[in-house]
Design an enzyme around this catalytic site. Structure first.
Site, mmCIF file in Angstrom:
data_model
loop_
_atom_site.group_PDB
_atom_site.id
_atom_site.type_symbol
_atom_site.label_atom_id
_atom_site.label_comp_id
_atom_site.label_asym_id
_atom_site.label_seq_id
_atom_site.Cartn_x
_atom_site.Cartn_y
_atom_site.Cartn_z
ATOM 1 N N GLU A 196 -15.651 17.786 -18.710
ATOM 2 C CA GLU A 196 -16.730 18.721 -19.051
ATOM 3 C C GLU A 196 -16.504 20.129 -18.511
ATOM 4 O OE1 GLU A 196 -20.126 15.280 -19.662
ATOM 5 O OE2 GLU A 196 -20.350 16.658 -17.984
ATOM 6 N N GLU A 314 -17.128 10.001 -23.793
ATOM 7 C CA GLU A 314 -18.297 9.645 -22.982
ATOM 8 C C GLU A 314 -19.550 9.888 -23.799
ATOM 9 O OE1 GLU A 314 -18.372 11.176 -18.889
ATOM 10 O OE2 GLU A 314 -20.513 11.575 -19.163
#
Length: 539
Positions: A196, A314
């Site tokens: 991320e 994810e």
């Protein structure tokens, strides 16, 4: 019973009959060609680094579910992974960019995570000790898991703004760790770079051009350390939220053949504190919004990186640990199975659920290791839905979702139907526009068989001659006691529960005569397997 009494009972029940709508619909499956293809091990789940102190909304649901302290000896854990034969596990999460590996020439001793107010995500740097890494790999080998490991991509960089990190990646610790791993013969399917850090980032962000240069360096490192290994592990990146400009630049800089899979994350239900999560899950218009992300990423790959493929690295539905009494209950399977179906149609090769265990969104309960309803949804998908995706169309309402795949590892086609409506009971007819071959055995004393060929648009139901009895398999999923937020899922009316020995229950279908009508009850899910059907689109 007298007439007045009967009338009273009828009038009492009348509102229930009137409230339920019965609607007939037809699904047409195009079996001539597959429209997309997943990896054979499409279903994936994550194991995270979060310690028990990770809390949101006055809820601390992680317990001892971290990669650092998870009880690998718990029999439910091994059994639940082995039920998939080869379940993909992605090891990573927010704190992976704070992990040091206790191997090689670290300049200082590394320590476990501790709470730190000014630390990234409120924690200090953490440590993966090699004895724990050895334990984890013994466990993966025992259970047959396919492992993706997420590397720390912030090491060596300096924070220059609120979330901005600059500078080259320091690969020395990762080099020593990968070298140790390969020297031990540990089977790592893929290495993923960072978590991320793409686009605006979550907690931290790195420029796309810098990220592209660093991933080239990692590719060279992997090639060097695995030069005598075949097959070599794949390289995945960037493990963040899709941002078109960032992803385009990253692919252009990293260049042809560097990144094997482009990973992105999805939390399309919003925060776990949202009181409207159930209504979002049951709203087809809300579920459809994420299709734009899938479509745009597909275009990015086609135009900028055709050598790579898309993975959902994810996805937990609701972020910040998920939502208690939603993410771990039956209702969440409406979102989860719809995500698996939609992602597959957009050429997604692998879909990793956050998490296998940990938080409120775990496939297993964090404390008891007992499967939550989504575990059984994932296992049924894995066992029934093959890698070849078929196109399916219908005249049905948006509330009846449909996905068709070739049946996994055997003849047939499997149709997944998800009824989001709380009132409509659907009667379903299945048709095909392809030439379908039915492989059935004659009713005779010898072991011969024959083949019927059905041409053009024909109904599969009631299409066989009367001398042959064909059956379909049905897997009908409903919540216990009709409670959408039940922690117990029913399969064909029977609770799915671990056996006395802690084994996963057999997921047995109901065999139904092919000529009998198909029905999908309100707020229920049904997998329908037609095992005698083979399609040209199925390899």
């Amino acid at each position: 019973m007298g007439f007045p009494s009967f009338l009273i009972i009828f009038l009492a029940l009348c509102p229930a009959f009137l409230a339920q709508i019965i609607e007939d619909t037809t699904f047409v499956i195009d079996g001539t060609v597959k429209i997309a293809e997943t990896d054979d091990n499409y279903v994936c789940a994550t194991l995270d680094w979060w310690p028990k102190e990770k809390c949101n909304y006055n809820d601390c649901p992680w317990g001892l579910a971290s990669l650092i302290n998870l009880d690998l000896s718990h029999p439910f854990l091994a059994n639940s992974i082995q039920a998939f034969k080869h379940l993909r596990l992605r090891l990573g999460g927010s704190l992976q960019n704070r992990i040091l590996y206790d191997v090689g020439n670290l300049e200082s001793t590394c320590h476990p995570f501790t709470e730190q107010e000014d630390g990234l995500f409120g924690f200090s740097k953490g440590c993966l000790y090699m004895d724990r890494w050895d334990e984890l790999n013994r466990f993966f080998n025992k259970t047959g898991a396919l492992v993706t490991f997420g590397l720390n991509a912030l090491r060596g960089r300096q924070r220059t703004g609120k979330r901005v990190w600059k500078g080259n990646w320091d690969s020395s610790n990762a080099y020593d760790f990968i070298s140790y791993t390969s020297s031990k013969g540990y089977q790592i399917h893929s290495w993923e770079f960072g978590n991320e850090l793409s686009g605006r980032g979550v907690g931290a962000k790195v420029d796309a051009e810098q990220y592209g240069k660093d991933v080239i360096h990692l590719k060279n490192l992997i090639d060097q350390l695995y030069k005598h290994f075949q097959p070599r592990p794949l390289l995945l990146a960037p493990g963040g939220f899709y941002d078109k400009e960032w992803y385009d630049t990253f692919l252009e800089v990293s260049g042809t053949g560097t990144v094997d899979a482009l990973t992105h994350h999805i939390y399309n239900l919003g925060p776990g504190s949202d009181l409207n999560l159930v209504s979002k899950i049951l709203n087809p218009l809300h579920l459809n919004k994420i299709a734009e992300t899938f479509s745009n990423l597909t275009q990015t790959i086609e135009m900028t990186g055709p050598w790579t493929s898309a993975w959902v690295g994810e996805s937990g539905g609701a972020f910040n640990n998920g939502a208690p009494d939603v993410s771990n209950t039956f209702v969440n399977s409406f979102w989860y199975l719809d995500q698996l179906g939609m992602a597959a149609k957009y050429h997604t090769k692998v879909y990793c659920r956050q998490t296998f265990i940990g938080g409120n969104y775990g496939l297993l309960d964090t404390s008891t290791f007992v499967p939550n309803p989504d575990y059984y949804s994932a296992l049924l998908w894995h066992r029934l839905m093959g890698k070849e995706v078929l196109d399916v169309s219908s005249n049905a309402s948006l509330y009846l979702r449909s996905y068709a795949h070739c049946t996994r590892h055997r003849e047939g086609v499997t149709l997944l139907l998800i009824n989001l409506s709380d009132q409509t009971h659907y009667g379903v007819t299945i048709e095909s526009t392809a030439s379908i071959t039915l492989h059935v055995k004659e009713k005779s004393n010898h072991k011969s068989s024959f083949v019927h060929r059905l041409k053009k648009t024909i109904a599969w139901l009631g299409s066989k001659s009367s001398d042959v009895t064909l059956s379909r398999e049905e897997y009908h999923l409903t919540p216990q006691d009709g409670d959408l937020q039940s922690r117990t899922m029913l399969l064909n009316g029977k609770p799915l529960q671990l056996t006395e020995n802690g084994d996963i229950p057999s997921l047995s279908p109901v065999l139904v005569n092919l000529k009998s009508p198909i029905s999908v009850l309100p707020l229920s899910i049904k997998f329908i397997v037609l095992p005698y059907l083979s399609s040209p689109g199925c390899s």
